[in-house]
Design an enzyme around this catalytic site. Structure first.
Site, short mmCIF file in Angstrom:
data_model
loop_
_atom_site.label_atom_id
_atom_site.label_comp_id
_atom_site.label_asym_id
_atom_site.label_seq_id
_atom_site.Cartn_x
_atom_site.Cartn_y
_atom_site.Cartn_z
N VAL A 12 0.84 -1.20 0.00
CA VAL A 12 0.00 0.00 0.00
C VAL A 12 0.88 1.26 0.00
O VAL A 12 0.38 2.36 0.18
CB VAL A 12 -0.95 0.00 1.24
CG1 VAL A 12 -1.93 -1.13 1.17
CG2 VAL A 12 -0.15 -0.06 2.56
N HIS B 35 -4.53 -4.27 -2.09
CA HIS B 35 -4.88 -3.89 -0.71
C HIS B 35 -5.01 -2.39 -0.51
O HIS B 35 -4.92 -1.91 0.61
CB HIS B 35 -3.83 -4.47 0.26
CG HIS B 35 -3.86 -5.97 0.33
ND1 HIS B 35 -2.84 -6.72 0.85
CD2 HIS B 35 -4.81 -6.86 -0.07
CE1 HIS B 35 -3.16 -8.02 0.77
NE2 HIS B 35 -4.33 -8.12 0.21
N CYS C 95 -19.82 9.63 3.98
CA CYS C 95 -20.30 9.99 2.64
C CYS C 95 -19.40 9.30 1.61
O CYS C 95 -18.58 8.46 1.95
CB CYS C 95 -20.32 11.52 2.44
SG CYS C 95 -18.70 12.29 2.25
N GLY D 98 8.84 -11.36 -2.86
CA GLY D 98 8.74 -10.76 -1.53
C GLY D 98 7.39 -10.86 -0.87
O GLY D 98 6.99 -9.95 -0.14
N THR D 99 6.70 -11.97 -1.09
CA THR D 99 5.45 -12.18 -0.35
C THR D 99 5.50 -13.51 0.39
O THR D 99 6.02 -14.49 -0.14
CB THR D 99 4.21 -12.12 -1.27
OG1 THR D 99 3.05 -12.43 -0.49
CG2 THR D 99 4.28 -13.05 -2.46
N SER D 100 4.93 -13.51 1.59
CA SER D 100 4.91 -14.76 2.36
C SER D 100 3.80 -15.68 1.84
O SER D 100 3.70 -16.83 2.27
CB SER D 100 4.67 -14.46 3.85
OG SER D 100 3.41 -13.85 4.02
N GLU E 109 13.40 -16.60 1.70
CA GLU E 109 12.83 -17.68 2.52
C GLU E 109 11.86 -18.54 1.72
O GLU E 109 11.23 -18.07 0.78
CB GLU E 109 12.01 -17.07 3.68
CG GLU E 109 12.71 -16.02 4.51
CD GLU E 109 13.68 -16.61 5.52
OE1 GLU E 109 13.51 -17.81 5.86
OE2 GLU E 109 14.61 -15.89 5.93
N ALA F 72 15.05 -9.20 -3.29
CA ALA F 72 14.35 -8.82 -4.52
C ALA F 72 15.30 -8.27 -5.60
O ALA F 72 15.23 -8.69 -6.76
CB ALA F 72 13.27 -7.78 -4.18
P1 OAD Z 1 4.83 -10.55 4.64
O1 OAD Z 1 5.41 -9.66 5.69
O2 OAD Z 1 3.82 -11.54 5.07
O3 OAD Z 1 6.00 -11.35 3.92
C1 OAD Z 1 7.14 -10.70 3.47
C2 OAD Z 1 7.97 -11.68 2.67
O4 OAD Z 1 9.08 -10.96 2.14
C3 OAD Z 1 8.53 -12.86 3.46
O5 OAD Z 1 8.25 -14.07 2.77
C4 OAD Z 1 10.04 -12.59 3.48
O6 OAD Z 1 10.81 -13.79 3.44
C5 OAD Z 1 10.23 -11.80 2.22
N1 OAD Z 1 11.40 -10.91 2.19
C6 OAD Z 1 12.03 -10.32 3.23
N2 OAD Z 1 13.05 -9.57 2.77
C7 OAD Z 1 13.06 -9.68 1.42
C8 OAD Z 1 13.86 -9.14 0.36
N3 OAD Z 1 14.88 -8.31 0.62
N4 OAD Z 1 13.56 -9.48 -0.90
C9 OAD Z 1 12.53 -10.32 -1.18
N5 OAD Z 1 11.75 -10.85 -0.23
C10 OAD Z 1 12.01 -10.54 1.05
O7 OAD Z 1 4.30 -9.59 3.48
P2 OAD Z 1 3.14 -9.86 2.42
O8 OAD Z 1 3.19 -11.22 1.88
O9 OAD Z 1 3.19 -8.71 1.47
O10 OAD Z 1 -2.16 -6.92 4.30
O11 OAD Z 1 1.88 -9.70 3.35
C11 OAD Z 1 0.62 -9.78 2.78
C12 OAD Z 1 -0.33 -8.88 3.51
O12 OAD Z 1 -0.30 -9.15 4.91
C13 OAD Z 1 -0.01 -7.40 3.44
O13 OAD Z 1 -0.43 -6.80 2.25
C14 OAD Z 1 -0.76 -6.86 4.61
C15 OAD Z 1 -0.38 -7.90 5.63
O14 OAD Z 1 -1.27 -8.05 6.69
C16 OAD Z 1 -2.97 -5.97 4.68
O15 OAD Z 1 -2.59 -4.98 5.28
C17 OAD Z 1 -4.38 -6.23 4.29
#
Ligand code: OAD
Length: 224
Positions: A82, A98, A109, A167-169, A195, A211
Site C-alpha cells: 500500500v 490492498h 459519505c 517478496g510475499t509470504s 525464505e 528482490a
Molecule cells: P509478509 O510480511 O507476510 O512477507 C514478506 C515476505 O518478504 C517474506 O516471505 C520474506 O521472506 C520476504 N522478504 C524479506 N526480505 C526480502 C527481500 N529483501 N527481498 C525479497 N523478499 C524478502 O508480506 P506480504 O506477503 O506482502 O495486508 O503480506 C501480505 C499482507 O499481509 C499485506 O499486504 C498486509 C499484511 O497483513 C494488509 O494490510 C491487508
C-alpha cells in the site's frame, strides 16, 4: 507476457518493515487491533497514529532497485503493498490489491481523496465535505478486495506466461491464490524470496535471494 506479484519484501530492502518474519510488524502488534474495521471504530486515534507513523516512515524512503527494475522493463505489477513505491519508481501498470495508504475515504459519505500529510494535521482526519470520519483506503482483515483490482489482476494473469512472485509470504488470502490461478492457465512461476513460503512447492524456479539481487539474476540468466 511477464507479470510480477509483489509483497512487503520488495520494500524491505529500503527499510520498510514487512509484516511477518524477522522484524515483521505483526510480531509486535496484533493485526486485529490495527487492521480491522472493528479496531478502527473502537479506537480511530490509535489506528490513525499507527498509519501516521507508517506514512511518515514510507515518505522518506525511495523505491528500491527492484522497484526500478520492474518499472524499466515495463512489467505490469500486481501488488499487495500500500506504499505506492511501484508508482514512484515509474511503473505504469500497477494493480493495488490492498489499496493505498495515501488515499483516504469517508465512512459517512462517498468522499475519496489523496492525503500526503506527514504528520497528519489532525488525528483522526475529518472529511473535507461532510466532517465525517476518514479512514485509510486500504483493505483490512475481513474486508473484500476492490472488485476492479481483482478483475484487472485476473485479466493480467489470463495473458501471463511467466509470473514473478517477489517478496510475499503467500499467507494472505485471496492474494495468495493468484499464483495458482496463473499456473492453471499455463504460466511458469518464479519465486524471488530469501525464505521458503507456502507457495514455494508451486514454483518452477526459486531464487533464494533478496528482490534486487534475485531480479538481476533472473534478468541476466533468461533471455526476455
Ligand atoms: P509478509 O510480511 O507476510 O512477507 C514478506 C515476505 O518478504 C517474506 O516471505 C520474506 O521472506 C520476504 N522478504 C524479506 N526480505 C526480502 C527481500 N529483501 N527481498 C525479497 N523478499 C524478502 O508480506 P506480504 O506477503 O506482502 O495486508 O503480506 C501480505 C499482507 O499481509 C499485506 O499486504 C498486509 C499484511 O497483513 C494488509 O494490510 C491487508
Amino acid at each position: 507476457m511477464i507479470v510480477a506479484l509483489t509483497g512487503a519484501g520488495i520494500s524491505a530492502e529500503v527499510g520498510i518493515p514487512t509484516f511477518r518474519g524477522k522484524g515483521g510488524l505483526w510480531n509486535k502488534e496484533d493485526p486485529k487491533e490495527l487492521a480491522t474495521l472493528s479496531a478502527f471504530l473502537k479506537d480511530p486515534v490509535k489506528v490513525w497514529k499507527w498509519y501516521d507513523w507508517r506514512r511518515s516512515l514510507i515518505k522518506e524512503k525511495h523505491p528500491s532497485e527492484a522497484h526500478h527494475l520492474l518499472a524499466r522493463k515495463k512489467i505490469p505489477v500486481i501488488t499487495q503493498n500500500v506504499d505506492g513505491l511501484h508508482q514512484r519508481a515509474g511503473s505504469e501498470q500497477v494493480v493495488e490489491l490492498h489499496g493505498n495508504l495515501w488515499r483516504v475515504r469517508c465512512l459517512n459519505c462517498s468522499y475519496k481523496g489523496w492525503n500526503y500529510d506527514t504528520p497528519l494535521k489532525e488525528v483522526p482526519p475529518k472529511c473535507p465535505e461532510c466532517g465525517g470520519l476518514l479512514r485509510p483506503d486500504v483493505v483490512w482483515f475481513g474486508e473484500p478486495l476492490p472488485e476492479e483490482a481483482i478483475r484487472e489482476s485476473l485479466e493480467l494473469l489470463n495473458y501471463c506466461s511467466l509470473l514473478l512472485v517477489i517478496g510475499t509470504s503467500g499467507s494472505v488470502y485471496p492474494a495468495s491464490q493468484l499464483p495458482y490461478y496463473a499456473k492453471e492457465r499455463g504460466a511458469k512461476l518464479v519465486e524471488i524470496n530469501p525464505e521458503e513460503t507456502p507457495l514455494s512447492p508451486l514454483m518452477d524456479l526459486k531464487i533464494r535471494k533478496g528482490a534486487t539481487e534475485g531480479l538481476k539474476e533472473f534478468f541476466s540468466s533468461y533471455e526476455l
